[in-house]
Design a protein around this motif. Sequence first.
Motif, mmCIF file in Angstrom:
data_model
loop_
_atom_site.group_PDB
_atom_site.id
_atom_site.type_symbol
_atom_site.label_atom_id
_atom_site.label_comp_id
_atom_site.label_asym_id
_atom_site.label_seq_id
_atom_site.Cartn_x
_atom_site.Cartn_y
_atom_site.Cartn_z
ATOM 1 N N GLN A 193 0.851 -1.188 0.000
ATOM 2 C CA GLN A 193 0.000 0.000 0.000
ATOM 3 C C GLN A 193 0.884 1.234 0.000
ATOM 4 O O GLN A 193 1.903 1.282 0.685
ATOM 5 C CB GLN A 193 -0.889 0.001 1.239
ATOM 6 N N ALA A 194 0.484 2.249 -0.785
ATOM 7 C CA ALA A 194 1.195 3.524 -0.824
ATOM 8 C C ALA A 194 0.182 4.636 -1.062
ATOM 9 O O ALA A 194 -0.946 4.381 -1.496
ATOM 10 C CB ALA A 194 2.249 3.513 -1.935
ATOM 11 N N GLU A 195 0.596 5.851 -0.792
ATOM 12 C CA GLU A 195 -0.226 7.040 -1.057
ATOM 13 C C GLU A 195 0.558 7.918 -2.022
ATOM 14 O O GLU A 195 1.757 8.112 -1.856
ATOM 15 C CB GLU A 195 -0.498 7.807 0.237
ATOM 16 N N GLU A 196 -0.159 8.437 -3.030
ATOM 17 C CA GLU A 196 0.511 9.303 -4.010
ATOM 18 C C GLU A 196 -0.517 10.217 -4.667
ATOM 19 O O GLU A 196 -1.501 9.733 -5.243
ATOM 20 C CB GLU A 196 1.191 8.436 -5.068
ATOM 21 N N GLY A 197 -0.311 11.513 -4.585
ATOM 22 C CA GLY A 197 -1.172 12.468 -5.262
ATOM 23 C C GLY A 197 -2.649 12.327 -4.940
ATOM 24 O O GLY A 197 -3.484 12.443 -5.826
#
Length: 109
Positions: A67-71
Motif C-alpha cells: 500500500q502507498a499514497e501518491e497524489g
Amino acid sequence: MNIDLPKVINAYFKADKKGSPQALADLFTPDAVVVDEGNTYTGRDAIRQWMMNASTKYTYTVEPFAQAEEGGRTIITSHLVGNFPGSPVDLRYFFVLKSGMIAELEIVL
C-alpha cells in the motif's frame, strides 16, 4: 503480508473475492469511474456490469500485499492468479476515496 487497508478498500477486495457485483458497486459513489483494461465504466450500473462480466469471464484470486499514497490516491498492489492470459500478475489499483466511498479506481499492470 497483511496490510491495514482503508475500510472501503478492504470491503472492495472482500466483495471481489465473493464475486458479488452488487455489493462491490455499492462501495462506489453514484458517479464513480473505473478504468480497467483500456475501458472506462462510469456510474454504479456500469461498474456492476463490469464486475459481472469479469466474474463470469475469469476465475481468479487477488491478494493485496502493498500500500502507498501518491497524489491523493491510495495505491494497492495485489497478486492476481487465475485463468486469464498472463496469469499470474501483480496489478496496481489506484483508488480515489470521497466521503468514505470509492470515487475513482484505475487498475494497471
